[in-house]
Design an enzyme around this catalytic site. Structure first.
Site, mmCIF file in Angstrom:
data_model
loop_
_atom_site.group_PDB
_atom_site.id
_atom_site.type_symbol
_atom_site.label_atom_id
_atom_site.label_comp_id
_atom_site.label_asym_id
_atom_site.label_seq_id
_atom_site.Cartn_x
_atom_site.Cartn_y
_atom_site.Cartn_z
ATOM 1 N N SER A 27 4.471 3.506 0.363
ATOM 2 C CA SER A 27 3.489 4.175 1.231
ATOM 3 C C SER A 27 2.304 3.267 1.517
ATOM 4 O O SER A 27 1.479 3.574 2.358
ATOM 5 C CB SER A 27 2.992 5.459 0.561
ATOM 6 O OG SER A 27 2.529 5.152 -0.734
ATOM 7 N N HIS B 52 8.964 5.326 5.573
ATOM 8 C CA HIS B 52 7.965 6.012 4.750
ATOM 9 C C HIS B 52 8.115 7.512 4.932
ATOM 10 O O HIS B 52 7.662 8.070 5.930
ATOM 11 C CB HIS B 52 6.559 5.544 5.137
ATOM 12 C CG HIS B 52 5.483 6.237 4.367
ATOM 13 N ND1 HIS B 52 4.259 6.545 4.908
ATOM 14 C CD2 HIS B 52 5.455 6.724 3.108
ATOM 15 C CE1 HIS B 52 3.515 7.174 3.997
ATOM 16 N NE2 HIS B 52 4.231 7.277 2.889
ATOM 17 N N GLU C 167 7.415 7.709 8.967
ATOM 18 C CA GLU C 167 6.819 6.490 9.529
ATOM 19 C C GLU C 167 7.863 5.387 9.388
ATOM 20 O O GLU C 167 8.277 5.045 8.270
ATOM 21 C CB GLU C 167 5.546 6.108 8.773
ATOM 22 C CG GLU C 167 4.312 6.892 9.193
ATOM 23 C CD GLU C 167 3.046 6.411 8.481
ATOM 24 O OE1 GLU C 167 3.129 6.051 7.301
ATOM 25 O OE2 GLU C 167 1.967 6.420 9.091
ATOM 26 N N ASN D 124 -1.862 7.047 5.981
ATOM 27 C CA ASN D 124 -2.659 6.880 4.760
ATOM 28 C C ASN D 124 -3.862 5.979 4.993
ATOM 29 O O ASN D 124 -4.885 6.114 4.328
ATOM 30 C CB ASN D 124 -1.792 6.334 3.623
ATOM 31 C CG ASN D 124 -0.861 7.405 3.080
ATOM 32 O OD1 ASN D 124 -1.072 8.597 3.348
ATOM 33 N ND2 ASN D 124 0.160 7.000 2.362
#
Ligand code: T1G
Length: 710
Positions: free
Chosen positions: A420, A441, A453, A491
């Protein structure tokens, strides 16, 4: 048989089985979804009038040459298409035809597509066919009589459920709507023509839906009040659902013609709302995410027949379930048999829980479990087409795994990391095939969250990118292609969320106030509640890996780190920023945390003050937008709508705001830019460190442009 083609509606004269009657068939053919664009609306009116004028024609049929009846009004026309003749005008011609008009639904009919069918005098379809009025998902409501005709045919309660939820329903559950429901599509047309013959033979006056009386027994007294009560939780913050209820109420309270007028008023009220703009933006954004420039039609796609998953923990198990759900065999790898057995047992438990809820049959559970095998040997992966590692989030561990995979996997196998945050270019350097390395991801829980992702490295080949994007659709994920940086897109942008929340607590804000403002803004929960749920120690782990990056302004970490040092890691420990009673997830404010914040603030010389709702929104949402602008400038995301898709699907950003970048476009980039400058200049060192506007944000704000204009 004569066939007169016009723009998007074909016209064909056909005979009924006994050849006693002639049918004028109007075939909608406007790929890909028979959207009721202007060409279809004009074509329908032209051919209806021709069929009505043709004395040899006894019955008119409306159907489709596509694999669905119609996906409804052409949404792309909403932002300024030529709406004349509008759909209600077309339906008026249908309903007032002196000759019977039969809708033959050869596939799904949604929105205006179903409204076309409802305005016909009769409807024929097959049992499993799906129909619906999903306009509420676009921030509007059925605007061509659906809120007045569906209650008359399906009953008020059924209609209300379909219109407020937007959910499709199988035709077999709508006996009042359909006159003939055949078992399978194969016999649909012949059955429909036989029905046409019957209609003509009966010689009765055409049956208009608008003349059907509402069956008030289907509108129990408390029905609308109950629906309104439900909206508070199920449709928090949305604009259209309440108006959907009002429109259906009008079908019960008003004569048809007045009900139509009321529907039109409510439709326009919704159409003018910012929520409708946001939800319609999101409809196209979600689909545009799959349109990427990194490959073209000629780029080959590799066949993914079997998949290897490294790591049978929570993430590995969830990822494996996605493939088993799609019927793709999975080999799970753990170095220890015990860990492998535990992982497979957890998957079985998840499936059995779904079966208990009626989402799966026992047979389906076994079918999926049969697709999941395991091994403790890398050699077991020698023939898989794709491997996804979901091991400990540490570069050295990942590189070791990729080195081993590179040695055993066949040429052409795709090697993917579920990391991540780590640099996938660096992970790929451990292999001799960096062009076959990519990031996938998944978001936790991986078998539930729709967002994926897809992270391309500087070396990932177009073929591998295209294969990953196509594979994502096959496992029912919404894939967004992103580039490599810390945290990729989602993130990376969320970092400011926790930072500003912590910093505002230092400055005198309270967790419950900050969380409530962000919850009321539309997020599923506020930053402190989210941190306690995820585990404050996770936040500390990420901060630790970012020490370098945040060394210039650690103030906001000190309080959060102190809480973790005291073992206040969140819900799992019964205390984090909030306190929790055993077995209860309800956050309870803890005055001692504010005391600690006051003390840290005093030590740091940070003045405490009241913080307004507006400042909370600006300081938590605007840095996210600013980071999105930097991400666009760096090419980590190809378009702002991709960022919106990531935030709505991955972080619960309210779809009625369209995503952070659409929200910024809606309020104006100058508003965001000016606020960033204000906090940069007013928050001392902290402001200078974290509120410098991105150059792209500055440029667009000065030009009066939007992210969507890029
Ligand atoms: N208008 C314009 N374009 C549409 C469209 C529509 N209604 N539906 C789909 N598209 C485009 C979509 O953007 C994509 O484009 C391509 O078609 C394939 O779509 C008066 C006012 C029908 C179930 O809300 O639910 O009627 O990306 O990938 O998976 O009351 O499309 O290829 O360039 O989704 O096979 C109400 C919306 C409209 C249904 C097919 N109707 N569509 O799913 O294909 S408002 C809806 C869908 C209305 C009236 C009101 C799905 C589908 P591109 P896709 P799919």
């Amino acid at each position: 048989m004569s066939q007169v083609e016009t723009q998007a509606v074909g016209y064909e004269l056909i005979e009924t089985p006994s050849a006693n009657n002639k049918v004028a068939a109007l075939w909608m053919q406007n790929p890909p979804v028979n959207a009721l664009s202007k060409s279809v609306r004009v074509g329908l009116i032209e051919h209806l009038n021709a069929a009505i004028a043709d004395e040899s024609v006894d019955v008119i049929v409306i159907s489709s040459k596509q694999n669905l009846f119609s996906g409804g009004a052409d949404i792309s026309e909403f932002s300024g298409g030529d709406l004349e003749p509008n759909l209600p005008v077309v339906l008026d011609v249908i309903e007032n035809s002196p000759k019977p008009v039969v809708a033959v639904l050869n596939g799904p009919a949604f929105g205006g597509g179903l409204e076309v069918a409802l305005s016909c005098h009769y409807r024929v379809t097959f049992a499993s066919n799906k129909v619906g009025l999903p306009e509420v998902n676009l921030g509007i409501l059925p605007g061509a009589g659906g809120t007045q005709r569906l209650p008359r045919l399906a009953g008020v309660q059924q209609a209300l459920d379909m219109i407020v939820s937007g959910r499709p329903v199988a035709a077999k559950k709508l006996p009042g709507v359909f006159d003939v429901v055949v078992d399978s599509p194969e016999t649909l047309l012949s059955s429909a023509l036989a029905f046409c013959e019957k209609v003509v033979a009966e010689g009765s006056k055409v049956r208009k839906t608008c003349d059907v009386q509402i069956d008030v027994s289907t509108a129990p007294k408390e029905l609308f009040a109950q629906y309104r009560k439900g909206l508070a939780t199920q449709a928090r913050g949305f604009f259209a659902p309440e108006r959907c209820i009002q429109a259906v109420e009008a079908s019960v309270e008003l004569p048809f013609a007045e009900g139509l007028v009321r529907e039109g008023e409510l439709f326009m009220e919704c159409m003018r709302s910012k929520e409708a703009r946001a939800q319609q933006h999101f409809f196209f954004a979600e689909r545009a995410a799959s349109h990427v420039k990194d490959f073209d039609k000629e780029t080959p796609v590799r066949d993914i027949k079997t998949v290897g998953i490294i790591g049978a923990g929570t993430m590995g198990g969830g990822i494996a379930m996605n493939f088993a759900n799609a019927g793709i065999p999975v080999i799970m790898l753990e170095l220890k048999q015990e860990a492998l057995d535990k992982g497979l047992a957890l998957i079985r438990k998840n499936y059995e829980n779904s079966a208990k809820k009626g989402k799966l049959t026992a047979e389906q559970v076994e079918d999926r479990m049969a697709l999941l095998t395991g091994s403790t040997e890398y050699a077991a992966l020698s023939d898989v087409d794709l491997v996804i590692e979901a091991v400990f989030e540490k570069m050295s561990v990942k590189q070791e795994v990729f080195k081993a995979l590179d040695a055993v996997c066949k040429p052409g196998a795709i090697l993917a990391s579920n990391t991540s945050t780590l640099d996938i270019d660096e992970i790929g350097e451990a292999t001799k095939r960096p062009e076959d390395v990519i990031g996938l991801h998944f978001f936790s829980p991986a078998n539930v969250m729709k967002l994926l992702e897809v992270v391309k490295t500087s070396k990932t080949s177009p073929e591998v990118i295209k294969t990953a994007m196509k594979m994502a659709k096959k496992i029912n994920k919404v894939a967004v292609l992103v580039g490599v940086c810390f945290g990729f897109v989602g993130n990376r942008m969320i970092e400011g969320y926790g930072r500003e929340a912590n910093r505002m607590m230092l400055e005198g804000g309270t967790p419950e106030h900050i969380d409530k403002v962000i919850y009321d803004f539309g997020l599923p929960m506020g930053p402190f509640t989210m941190g306690d749920m995820a585990g404050q120690d996770i936040g500390a782990f990420v901060r630790e890996s970012r020490r370098e990056f945040i060394k210039h302004d650690p103030t906001y970490c000190i309080l959060a780190d102190k809480l973790v040092e005291q073992g206040r890691v969140g819900l799992k420990a019964g205390k984090g920023v909030y306190l929790y009673e055993a077995g209860n997830r309800k956050p309870i404010p803890d005055p001692s945390v504010l005391e600690l914040a006051k003390q840290v603030a005093a030590d740091l010389g940070v003045a405490q003050r009241d913080i307004s709702d507006q400042e909370i929104i600006e300081r938590i949402i605007f840095p996210m937008i600013n980071e999105g602008a930097l991400i666009l400038e760096e090419g980590i995301a190809a378009k702002s709508s991709d960022i919106d898709v990531i935030y709505v699907y991955g972080y619960g950003f309210p779809v009625y705001r369209g995503g952070p970048m659409q929200y910024a476009d809606e309020i104006g980039l100058k508003t965001v830019y000016d606020a960033m400058c204000k906090y940069r200049d007013e928050l001392g060192e902290h402001g200078k460190n974290w509120f410098e506007p991105a150059p792209l944000l500055k440029k667009l704000a000065e030009q009066g442009k939007r992210f969507a204009d890029l």
